[in-house]
Design an enzyme around this catalytic site. Structure first.
Site, PDB file in Angstrom:
ATOM      1  N   LYS A 158      -2.870   0.679 -25.082  1.00  0.00           N
ATOM      2  CA  LYS A 158      -3.315   0.623 -26.483  1.00  0.00           C
ATOM      3  C   LYS A 158      -2.079   0.746 -27.383  1.00  0.00           C
ATOM      4  O   LYS A 158      -1.190  -0.085 -27.272  1.00  0.00           O
ATOM      5  CB  LYS A 158      -4.395   1.672 -26.710  1.00  0.00           C
ATOM      6  CG  LYS A 158      -5.630   1.392 -25.816  1.00  0.00           C
ATOM      7  CD  LYS A 158      -6.791   2.358 -26.019  1.00  0.00           C
ATOM      8  CE  LYS A 158      -7.908   2.048 -25.024  1.00  0.00           C
ATOM      9  NZ  LYS A 158      -9.028   3.013 -25.110  1.00  0.00           N
ATOM     10  N   GLU A 199      -0.562   4.795  -0.430  1.00  0.00           N
ATOM     11  CA  GLU A 199      -1.408   5.971  -0.664  1.00  0.00           C
ATOM     12  C   GLU A 199      -0.567   7.233  -0.559  1.00  0.00           C
ATOM     13  O   GLU A 199       0.283   7.352   0.319  1.00  0.00           O
ATOM     14  CB  GLU A 199      -2.547   6.009   0.356  1.00  0.00           C
ATOM     15  CG  GLU A 199      -3.644   5.007   0.036  1.00  0.00           C
ATOM     16  CD  GLU A 199      -4.803   5.083   1.019  1.00  0.00           C
ATOM     17  OE1 GLU A 199      -4.699   5.794   2.028  1.00  0.00           O
ATOM     18  OE2 GLU A 199      -5.816   4.403   0.755  1.00  0.00           O
ATOM     19  N   THR A 253      -4.534   6.104 -21.865  1.00  0.00           N
ATOM     20  CA  THR A 253      -4.309   4.756 -21.362  1.00  0.00           C
ATOM     21  C   THR A 253      -2.861   4.401 -21.692  1.00  0.00           C
ATOM     22  O   THR A 253      -2.211   5.079 -22.485  1.00  0.00           O
ATOM     23  CB  THR A 253      -5.227   3.723 -22.049  1.00  0.00           C
ATOM     24  OG1 THR A 253      -4.985   3.801 -23.458  1.00  0.00           O
ATOM     25  CG2 THR A 253      -6.694   4.002 -21.774  1.00  0.00           C
ATOM     26  N   ASP A 294      -7.589  13.724 -24.967  1.00  0.00           N
ATOM     27  CA  ASP A 294      -7.621  12.314 -24.573  1.00  0.00           C
ATOM     28  C   ASP A 294      -6.959  11.511 -25.685  1.00  0.00           C
ATOM     29  O   ASP A 294      -7.547  11.273 -26.735  1.00  0.00           O
ATOM     30  CB  ASP A 294      -9.084  11.889 -24.364  1.00  0.00           C
ATOM     31  CG  ASP A 294      -9.211  10.422 -23.979  1.00  0.00           C
ATOM     32  OD1 ASP A 294      -8.209   9.680 -24.071  1.00  0.00           O
ATOM     33  OD2 ASP A 294     -10.323  10.012 -23.597  1.00  0.00           O
ATOM     34  N   TYR A 309       0.851  -1.195   0.000  1.00  0.00           N
ATOM     35  CA  TYR A 309       0.000   0.000   0.000  1.00  0.00           C
ATOM     36  C   TYR A 309       0.879   1.235   0.000  1.00  0.00           C
ATOM     37  O   TYR A 309       1.844   1.311   0.758  1.00  0.00           O
ATOM     38  CB  TYR A 309      -0.901   0.035   1.243  1.00  0.00           C
ATOM     39  CG  TYR A 309      -2.343  -0.167   0.863  1.00  0.00           C
ATOM     40  CD1 TYR A 309      -3.024   0.825   0.168  1.00  0.00           C
ATOM     41  CD2 TYR A 309      -2.997  -1.350   1.168  1.00  0.00           C
ATOM     42  CE1 TYR A 309      -4.334   0.629  -0.220  1.00  0.00           C
ATOM     43  CE2 TYR A 309      -4.311  -1.548   0.778  1.00  0.00           C
ATOM     44  CZ  TYR A 309      -4.975  -0.553   0.080  1.00  0.00           C
ATOM     45  OH  TYR A 309      -6.277  -0.746  -0.311  1.00  0.00           O
ATOM     46  N   ARG A 350      -2.164  -2.648 -18.793  1.00  0.00           N
ATOM     47  CA  ARG A 350      -3.449  -1.959 -18.625  1.00  0.00           C
ATOM     48  C   ARG A 350      -3.255  -0.876 -17.580  1.00  0.00           C
ATOM     49  O   ARG A 350      -2.732  -1.132 -16.501  1.00  0.00           O
ATOM     50  CB  ARG A 350      -4.530  -2.917 -18.129  1.00  0.00           C
ATOM     51  CG  ARG A 350      -4.837  -4.052 -19.045  1.00  0.00           C
ATOM     52  CD  ARG A 350      -6.248  -4.571 -18.821  1.00  0.00           C
ATOM     53  NE  ARG A 350      -7.165  -3.765 -19.583  1.00  0.00           N
ATOM     54  CZ  ARG A 350      -7.323  -3.893 -20.916  1.00  0.00           C
ATOM     55  NH1 ARG A 350      -6.630  -4.773 -21.603  1.00  0.00           N
ATOM     56  NH2 ARG A 350      -8.164  -3.115 -21.561  1.00  0.00           N
TER      57      ARG A 350
HETATM   58  C1  LIG Z   1     -10.013   3.367 -24.248  1.00  0.00           C
HETATM   59  C2  LIG Z   1     -10.372   4.772 -24.035  1.00  0.00           C
HETATM   60  C3  LIG Z   1     -10.604   5.299 -22.757  1.00  0.00           C
HETATM   61  C4  LIG Z   1     -10.796   4.464 -21.510  1.00  0.00           C
HETATM   62  O1  LIG Z   1      -9.959   3.519 -21.199  1.00  0.00           O
HETATM   63  P1  LIG Z   1     -10.288   2.330 -20.164  1.00  0.00           P
HETATM   64  O2  LIG Z   1      -8.926   1.962 -19.725  1.00  0.00           O
HETATM   65  O3  LIG Z   1     -11.003   1.279 -20.945  1.00  0.00           O
HETATM   66  O4  LIG Z   1     -11.128   2.884 -19.057  1.00  0.00           O
HETATM   67  C5  LIG Z   1     -10.795   6.668 -22.632  1.00  0.00           C
HETATM   68  N1  LIG Z   1     -10.778   7.464 -23.705  1.00  0.00           N
HETATM   69  C6  LIG Z   1     -10.605   6.992 -24.949  1.00  0.00           C
HETATM   70  C7  LIG Z   1     -10.610   7.945 -26.097  1.00  0.00           C
HETATM   71  C8  LIG Z   1     -10.417   5.636 -25.165  1.00  0.00           C
HETATM   72  O5  LIG Z   1     -10.268   5.184 -26.402  1.00  0.00           O
END
Ligand SMILES: *Cc1c(COP(=O)(O)O)cnc(C)c1O
Length: 420
Positions: free
Chosen positions: A230, A57, A227, A201, A55, A236
């Site tokens: 991807k 925090e 993220t 984003d 932990y 993840r």
């Molecule tokens: C995949 C994605 C997210 C969210 O990701 P998670 O890890 O699945 O919560 C947010 N914004 C965009 C544009 C995405 O493609």
């Protein structure tokens, strides 16, 4: 770190069996889901390390638990590497996933009821961009933008008009199914014209940006969320990057605002991924993702499919199935393709007449098949497999024959070969 011998097979053979079956599936299928990737073995080792036991925090140097010295070292390393990779002033590497990162960014900059301007889900935005079933649509007042009906691209004049009409406090640029580049400088201008924050984003395109094959949002954004699993090809997870002036707000929004203890094992794995992403081979990989997407798109078009906006600038494309098969939904098409070992996801196309559960489109991406080493020649084969499967979707024997060819192609590109 992983000095332990594997114990899992002894303790829980059932889990090992399920995972082994999925390893075979991942090896033998053409995985074309643009939001997925094969993380490296190094990333996975870090993720399964003893760092999960602690932990911690708080943040490096100011924890609420004792015994955090090495947790501080891990998190600081991840932060420094991310800052260097993207050239940003501040990074928070604690969000558990992309949705949490967006939630934290909103929590930091907005009050409930404030207005955001973001892309609608049906035109390629993410759930967290204000969709009605998501927290973002419930807690904030949402003005949504889409793509132009003619060009199927974002029209910056229309965005400027919407901004003037709705006066959002925050504008979100970024998408989960948009095959074109974003002109971040133009977005900055619109945000400035109404005094809004600009949140970028880059969940899908972070790898392309780090690899230098997509315009850079850093000079124009107040806050950037992404993220790490991807195109960035890490574990993840997610992170938030921002200008120093928002650092404290962002950090407080993540912890104690929304999360408790950070997952130090996945933060360690993020650090590994950032190191991998800073190598020259990563740039080559990202450039190949885009070349492959263009080759795949061109061949799909030769096969008679219409692609939304006519093609792609990035790692993904959207097939408009109605252009070839009026009666075939995205859902059915994706199932037929799975019969042939081709994994894609159904997706709405702009102005779709079908519902999100059926859809008229397919979303297809090249990050995973590029990770395993496929190039333009293979893209021609992949496009032809897709076309042949959909054309013969009612003929089980033909689909079986394609399944065999898919397995043969996959065998030439072992998924974990590139990591040796
Ligand atoms: C995949 C994605 C997210 C969210 O990701 P998670 O890890 O699945 O919560 C947010 N914004 C965009 C544009 C995405 O493609």
């Amino acid at each position: 770190m992983n000095t332990f011998e594997s114990k899992l097979g002894e303790v829980d053979p059932q889990i090992v069996e399920i995972a082994s079956k999925d390893l075979t599936r991942q090896q033998d299928s053409l995985m074309l889901i643009p939001s997925e990737n094969y993380a490296s073995r190094a990333v996975m080792e870090a993720q399964s390390s003893i760092l999960a036991n602690k932990y911690a925090e708080g943040y490096p140097g100011e924890r609420y638990y004792n015994g955090c010295k090495f947790m501080d070292d891990v998190e600081s390393l991840a932060i420094e590497r991310a800052k260097a990779l993207f050239g940003v002033e501040h990074v928070n590497v604690q969000p558990h996933a992309g949705s949490q990162a967006n939630m934290a960014a909103y929590h930091a900059l907005l009050e409930p009821g404030d207005t955001i301007l973001a892309m609608s889900l049906s035109h390629g935005g993410h759930l967290t961009h204000g969709d009605s079933v998501n927290f973002s649509g419930r807690y904030y007042n949402v003005a949504a933008y889409g793509v132009d009906a003619e060009t199927e691209r974002i029209d910056m004049q229309e965005i400027a008009r919407l901004a003037t009409e709705y006066h959002p406090k925050l504008i979100v640029v970024g998408a989960t199914a948009y095959p074109r580049h974003f002109d971040f400088a133009a977005w900055r201008q619109v945000a400035d014209s109404v005094g809004a924050y600009l949140l970028t984003d880059i969940a899908h395109i972070a790898g392309l940006i780090a690899g230098g094959v997509h315009p850079d949002p850093v000079p124009y954004s107040d806050v950037i969320t992404t993220t790490t699993h991807k195109t960035l090809r890490g574990p993840r997870g997610a992170m938030i990057m921002c200008r120093s002036e928002y650092a404290e707000k962002i950090d407080r929004a993540v912890f104690p605002g929304l999360q408790g203890g950070p997952f130090l094992h996945t933060i360690a794995a993020r650090a590994v991924a950032f190191k991998e992403a800073s190598q020259p081979a990563f740039k080559t990989y990202q450039a190949q993702i885009v070349k492959n997407a263009k080759a795949l798109a061109a061949r799909l078009i030769e096969n008679g499919f219409r692609l939304v906006s006519g093609g792609t600038d990035n790692h993904l494309m959207l097939i408009d199935l109605t252009s070839k098969y009026e009666k075939l939904s995205g859902r059915q098409a994706a199932d037929h393709l799975e019969d042939a070992g081709i994994i894609v996801n159904k997706n709405t196309i702009p102005f779709d007449k079908r519902k999100p559960r059926t859809t008229s489109g397919l979303r297809i991406g090249t990050p995973m098949i590029t990770t395993r080493g496929m190039k333009e020649d293979e893209m021609v084969q992949v496009a032809d497999f897709i076309a042949e499967t959909l054309e013969n979707r009612q003929k089980a024997s033909i689909k079986r024959r394609i399944r065999k060819k898919v397995t043969e192609l996959c065998a030439r590109f072992p998924i974990y070969e590139y990591l040796k």
